[in-house]
Design a protein around this motif. Structure first.
Motif, short mmCIF file in Angstrom:
data_model
loop_
_atom_site.label_atom_id
_atom_site.label_comp_id
_atom_site.label_asym_id
_atom_site.label_seq_id
_atom_site.Cartn_x
_atom_site.Cartn_y
_atom_site.Cartn_z
N TYR A 223 9.76 -3.37 -6.20
CA TYR A 223 8.74 -2.11 -6.54
C TYR A 223 7.73 -2.41 -7.16
O TYR A 223 6.59 -1.98 -6.77
CB TYR A 223 9.71 -1.48 -7.79
CG TYR A 223 11.17 -1.02 -7.27
CD1 TYR A 223 11.12 -0.27 -5.95
CD2 TYR A 223 12.20 -1.19 -7.95
CE1 TYR A 223 12.58 0.12 -5.64
CE2 TYR A 223 13.31 -0.73 -7.65
CZ TYR A 223 13.50 -0.11 -6.31
OH TYR A 223 14.90 0.32 -5.86
N GLU A 224 7.23 -3.66 -7.92
CA GLU A 224 5.80 -3.92 -8.44
C GLU A 224 5.18 -4.17 -7.22
O GLU A 224 3.87 -3.65 -7.04
CB GLU A 224 5.96 -5.11 -9.26
CG GLU A 224 6.78 -4.81 -10.62
CD GLU A 224 6.08 -3.59 -11.27
OE1 GLU A 224 4.78 -3.38 -11.31
OE2 GLU A 224 6.69 -2.74 -12.20
N GLU A 225 5.69 -5.04 -6.09
CA GLU A 225 4.72 -5.28 -5.03
C GLU A 225 4.69 -4.09 -4.18
O GLU A 225 3.49 -3.87 -3.69
CB GLU A 225 5.61 -6.27 -4.32
CG GLU A 225 5.74 -7.50 -4.88
CD GLU A 225 6.39 -8.84 -4.10
OE1 GLU A 225 6.13 -8.72 -2.80
OE2 GLU A 225 7.16 -9.44 -4.66
N ALA A 226 5.63 -3.27 -4.14
CA ALA A 226 5.45 -2.03 -3.50
C ALA A 226 4.28 -0.81 -4.12
O ALA A 226 3.61 -0.48 -3.45
CB ALA A 226 6.69 -1.22 -3.17
N LEU A 227 4.24 -1.36 -5.51
CA LEU A 227 3.28 -0.11 -6.06
C LEU A 227 1.81 -0.59 -5.85
O LEU A 227 0.92 0.20 -5.70
CB LEU A 227 3.81 -0.50 -7.68
CG LEU A 227 2.94 0.70 -8.52
CD1 LEU A 227 3.17 2.06 -8.02
CD2 LEU A 227 3.41 0.33 -9.95
N LYS A 228 1.67 -2.11 -5.84
CA LYS A 228 0.58 -2.72 -5.40
C LYS A 228 -0.10 -2.36 -4.12
O LYS A 228 -1.21 -2.04 -3.95
CB LYS A 228 0.40 -4.22 -5.51
CG LYS A 228 0.51 -4.64 -7.01
CD LYS A 228 0.55 -6.11 -7.06
CE LYS A 228 0.72 -6.88 -8.39
NZ LYS A 228 1.12 -8.27 -8.50
N VAL A 229 0.85 -2.25 -2.93
CA VAL A 229 0.51 -1.58 -1.64
C VAL A 229 0.08 -0.24 -1.83
O VAL A 229 -0.98 0.31 -1.19
CB VAL A 229 1.59 -1.95 -0.85
CG1 VAL A 229 1.35 -1.48 0.68
CG2 VAL A 229 1.94 -3.67 -0.75
#
Length: 575
Positions: A223-229
């Protein structure tokens, strides 16, 4: 309340002996709770903005339709096929989240014109768009049929990327809605295959690429990586746009799965607010927000949002979204009704208490009145009697007024019933006569075909059956019959109808006992057939053509265009 209780406990524990420690703890508590309180205030403000946007939704829709009509008018003025092609694509883009039927119609027009111009790439691109639109509304078989008919080897890079995006969307939707786990797994595998194809062809900085990459990380629970995208996607869009609403919706999904419900509601609300202001009818954000608010017990607001979503879906015209909304709407309506019932019970209880107090007060007044002199008692009794008589007289007058109004309505309804019966009798008689005539015509046609076949005049028979002349004659005869019966029933219809129009726009048929197409449309409306699709079916025109006829005539009315068709329905009485 929790914030105040925590401060109270901290003060008790420290009881003033360690001032520095106490102040530090209070500071930490403030830092922890104040953002949450501010966020809650932001949510309430956001809900207020959504409520206000919903109230002004007709204005947003009117502005959006004006924008659509401007592009349509521009399309109608274009002489160049290249410019017409551009305008058709613009109209499709405007309709794809507003009205599904119109979106499919104009993308088909785009495909037809591209093929007529010999632009294979453009036609292929249009078919990909049509497949995506079909999959959006649940027409998966049609979408797959279109995609399988296309040759990928002849596509340019942009079209190929859109093709893979559409394939991914179709199989993703199939995998989500299927009730067979084994098929769902297969669809998901195909979805992943086409997603990899998107990664291979799309620009890594494009929305097509970033959205699929974000979804991949989301499915992997990163989720954290998805949020950055998602942050990257946010930088690519402008606020208060349809694209911003889409990015905000995906952002809410990330926060929701992270367990941050308040943040999820905030972004879901931002998405819904943009959709309302942009006149988006394919609503998903407010549907999800209504469900979340219902689960939290905010039944009034959730009911308002779900009803708005339902109305938008009816305008967008897709059964897929109706299937999604119906069970949620049922639950929310039940909860809303239960809340109304509870409020009604509370109100009833309050009324009972007030009534009891009123009775006690009346009793006290009566007790005091008995202490007065006999003369005062008699005078007061007489005054009360006169007041009651006056009240009863008023009530009787009101009852008489209501009876008179009801009688007037009955007379009006009786007149309309006679009107309807006269029309029904006339048209049933003509209908039976036409049916008998068509039976004779069919038998004569059968005899003619039999004779031609017997004489082996197959070429002549083929020429006759290939021609549309017979159909055109029958349609012309049907129109003549309709005109004849209608004008027999309403001989003054043309004059009465023209009286509602500006003098320069009045319609005068060249032949007696004949109606023009404009008059025929409003003749059907006078008979109670006001559905454009039914009128189009009867007159053998497209629905859009009927809509344009109706709009053009109403624009030339001397009365309010909103009351025009209602006044047409009241023209004349059957003879």
């Amino acid at each position: 309340m929790l914030f105040c209780f925590t401060i109270f406990v901290a003060r008790i524990l420290l009881n003033g002996k360690h001032i520095e420690m106490r102040n530090g703890l209070i500071t930490l508590l403030l830092a922890a709770f104040l953002p949450a309180l501010a966020q809650e205030r932001n949510l309430e403000e956001l809900y207020r903005q959504i409520d206000e946007a919903i109230d002004h939704s007709p204005e947003y829709v009117a502005a959006y339709e004006t924008r659509i009509n401007e592009v349509k008018e521009s399309y109608a003025r274009e002489w160049s096929n290249e410019e017409k092609l551009k305008r058709l694509l613009q109209i499709y883009d405007l309709y794809k989240a507003y009205n599904n039927d119109s979106a499919l119609y104009y993308v088909q027009q785009y495909i037809d014109l591209a093929e007529e111009m010999g632009l294979g790439d453009a036609a292929c691109s249009g078919k990909v768009k049509m497949a995506y639109q079909c999959s959006t509304v649940g027409l998966y078989t049609e979408a797959l049929g279109i995609l399988r008919s296309l040759d990928r080897s002849k596509m340019d890079k942009a079209t190929l990327t859109n093709y893979y995006v559409t394939c991914m969307h179709v199989y993703g939707e199939l995998g989500y809605y299927t009730r067979m786990p084994s098929m769902g797994e297969e669809y998901q595998k195909l979805n992943n295959v086409y997603r990899d194809s998107v990664f291979a062809t799309a620009n890594p900085k494009s929305e097509d690429y970033l959205l699929r990459y974000e979804t991949k990380l989301f499915n992997e629970q990163k989720y954290e990586e998805a949020l950055k995208v998602n942050d990257q996607r946010m930088r690519l869009v402008k606020e208060n746009t349809r694209e911003y609403a889409i990015v905000a919706y995906y952002r809410h999904l990330i926060y929701r799965n992270k367990g941050n419900i308040e943040e999820a509601k905030y972004w879901l609300g931002q998405s819904g607010l943009c959709d309302v202001k942009q006149a988006v009818m394919d609503q998903a954000s407010l549907l999800s927000l209504a469900e979340m608010l219902n689960n939290e017990g905010d039944f009034s607001r959730s009911y308002k949002y779900i009803r708005f979503t339902w109305d938008c879906n009816n305008r967008f015209n897709t059964r897929m979204r109706s299937w999604q909304i119906s069970p949620i709407l049922t639950v929310i309506e039940n909860n809303y009704q239960n809340e109304m019932d509870r409020n009604a019970k509370v109100l009833t209880g309050s009324i009972i208490v007030v009534s009891i107090l009123a009775l006690l007060l009346v009793g006290a007044l009566l007790f005091l009145r008995r202490r007065n002199s006999q003369l005062a008692t008699a005078r007061n009794a007489l005054h009360d009697t006169n007041t009651r008589l006056a009240t009863l007289n008023d009530e009787l007058q009101q009852a008489n007024d209501q009876l008179s109004a009801a009688n007037g309505q009955f007379v009006t309804l009786n007149s309309r019933l006679k009107d309807a019966n006269a029309v029904k009798e006339e048209y049933i008689g003509r209908f039976l006569s036409l049916c008998a005539q068509y039976v004779d015509k069919l038998d004569n046609y059968r005899k003619m075909v039999n004779k031609k076949m017997k004489n082996k005049e197959l070429d002549e028979l083929y020429r006759i059956t290939k021609s549309t002349e017979l159909k055109e004659q029958e349609i012309e005869e049907l129109n003549q019959n309709f005109d004849s019966v209608f004008l027999h029933l309403f001989p003054n219809f043309i004059d009465d109808f023209n009286a509602l129009l500006e003098p320069e726009l009045q319609i005068h048929p060249r032949e007696a006992n004949h109606l023009t197409t404009d008059l025929r449309i409003f003749a059907l409306i006078r008979l109670g057939i006001d559905d454009s699709s039914k009128i189009a079916e009867f007159l053998h025109y497209s629905v859009n053509t009927i809509y344009n006829y109706r709009a053009r005539i109403k624009n030339g009315a001397v009365v309010d265009r909103e009351d025009f068709e209602r006044m047409v329905k009241e023209l004349g009485m059957p003879r």
